[in-house]
Motif scaffolding. Structure first.
Motif, PDB file in Angstrom:
ATOM      1  N   ASP A  29      60.521 -49.915 -60.152  1.00 51.28           N
ATOM      2  CA  ASP A  29      60.440 -51.347 -61.077  1.00 51.28           C
ATOM      3  C   ASP A  29      59.336 -52.507 -60.174  1.00 51.28           C
ATOM      4  N   VAL A  30      60.056 -51.995 -58.912  1.00 51.70           N
ATOM      5  CA  VAL A  30      60.161 -53.232 -57.711  1.00 51.70           C
ATOM      6  C   VAL A  30      58.257 -53.414 -56.852  1.00 51.70           C
ATOM      7  N   GLN A  31      57.199 -54.002 -57.306  1.00 56.18           N
ATOM      8  CA  GLN A  31      56.058 -53.485 -56.921  1.00 56.18           C
ATOM      9  C   GLN A  31      55.749 -53.356 -55.272  1.00 56.18           C
ATOM     10  N   ASN A  32      55.198 -53.260 -54.598  1.00 58.45           N
ATOM     11  CA  ASN A  32      54.773 -53.266 -53.474  1.00 58.45           C
ATOM     12  C   ASN A  32      54.404 -54.268 -52.715  1.00 58.45           C
ATOM     13  N   ILE A  33      53.502 -55.179 -53.399  1.00 59.90           N
ATOM     14  CA  ILE A  33      52.670 -56.624 -53.432  1.00 59.90           C
ATOM     15  C   ILE A  33      54.752 -57.689 -53.726  1.00 59.90           C
ATOM     16  N   ASP A  34      55.755 -57.228 -54.411  1.00 47.79           N
ATOM     17  CA  ASP A  34      56.884 -57.876 -53.943  1.00 47.79           C
ATOM     18  C   ASP A  34      57.359 -57.735 -52.713  1.00 47.79           C
ATOM     19  N   LEU A  35      57.292 -56.167 -52.310  1.00 49.80           N
ATOM     20  CA  LEU A  35      58.199 -56.744 -51.183  1.00 49.80           C
ATOM     21  C   LEU A  35      57.267 -56.742 -50.195  1.00 49.80           C
ATOM     22  N   MET A  36      56.133 -56.729 -50.301  1.00 53.58           N
ATOM     23  CA  MET A  36      55.460 -57.141 -49.334  1.00 53.58           C
ATOM     24  C   MET A  36      55.731 -59.251 -48.883  1.00 53.58           C
ATOM     25  N   PHE A  41      56.081 -55.995 -45.496  1.00 58.55           N
ATOM     26  CA  PHE A  41      56.026 -54.565 -45.527  1.00 58.55           C
ATOM     27  C   PHE A  41      56.319 -54.152 -47.148  1.00 58.55           C
ATOM     28  N   CYS A  42      56.085 -52.750 -47.100  1.00 57.93           N
ATOM     29  CA  CYS A  42      56.037 -52.237 -48.296  1.00 57.93           C
ATOM     30  C   CYS A  42      55.629 -50.516 -48.037  1.00 57.93           C
ATOM     31  N   ARG A  43      55.435 -50.257 -49.247  1.00 55.94           N
ATOM     32  CA  ARG A  43      55.876 -48.400 -49.179  1.00 55.94           C
ATOM     33  C   ARG A  43      54.924 -48.117 -48.165  1.00 55.94           C
ATOM     34  N   ASN A  44      53.398 -48.545 -48.844  1.00 53.23           N
ATOM     35  CA  ASN A  44      52.437 -47.998 -47.267  1.00 53.23           C
ATOM     36  C   ASN A  44      52.543 -48.053 -46.241  1.00 53.23           C
ATOM     37  N   CYS A  45      53.478 -49.785 -46.110  1.00 54.34           N
ATOM     38  CA  CYS A  45      53.342 -49.459 -44.395  1.00 54.34           C
ATOM     39  C   CYS A  45      54.352 -48.567 -43.982  1.00 54.34           C
ATOM     40  N   LEU A  46      55.138 -48.168 -44.616  1.00 56.21           N
ATOM     41  CA  LEU A  46      56.792 -47.289 -43.936  1.00 56.21           C
ATOM     42  C   LEU A  46      55.815 -46.034 -44.132  1.00 56.21           C
TER      43      LEU A  46
END
Length: 100
Positions: A29-36, A41-46
């Motif tokens: 439910d947590v979107q990458n843009i929210d993480l950024m 950072f987000c899943r793509n950064c990881l």
């Protein structure tokens, strides 16, 4: 904190990484843009960090392979199942934070 040897430190860091990946796979439910926007950072950064660490060790792990490790499935599958379009507020915050 007592002195921790290098091997144990690496094992603890690896365990923390696996827990973070498991958590991110569970929290679809947590979107990458929210993480950024919140953490920088987000899943793509990881995934990029994972692929870079593999390269540093002389291993050939592609970005797509690293993303599958982090997302728990091929990225395109995750995107189709869980990714939603970012709203105007999310996009504005992202631009404000990351436009240097």
């Amino acid at each position: 904190m007592s002195q921790i040897d290098e091997k144990t430190r690496t094992e603890l860091e690896a365990a923390a990484f696996r827990t973070l990946v498991d958590h991110l796979q569970t929290r679809t439910d947590v979107q990458n843009i929210d993480l950024m926007n919140l953490a920088g950072f987000c899943r793509n950064c990881l995934s990029k960090w994972y692929a870079a660490a593999a390269k540093d060790k002389g291993l050939d792990v592609s970005y797509d392979e690293a993303r599958e490790k982090v997302y728990g499935m091929p990225y395109e599958d995750w995107k189709a199942k869980y990714q939603s379009e970012a709203n105007a507020e999310q996009k504005a915050m992202f631009e404000k934070i990351h436009s240097h």
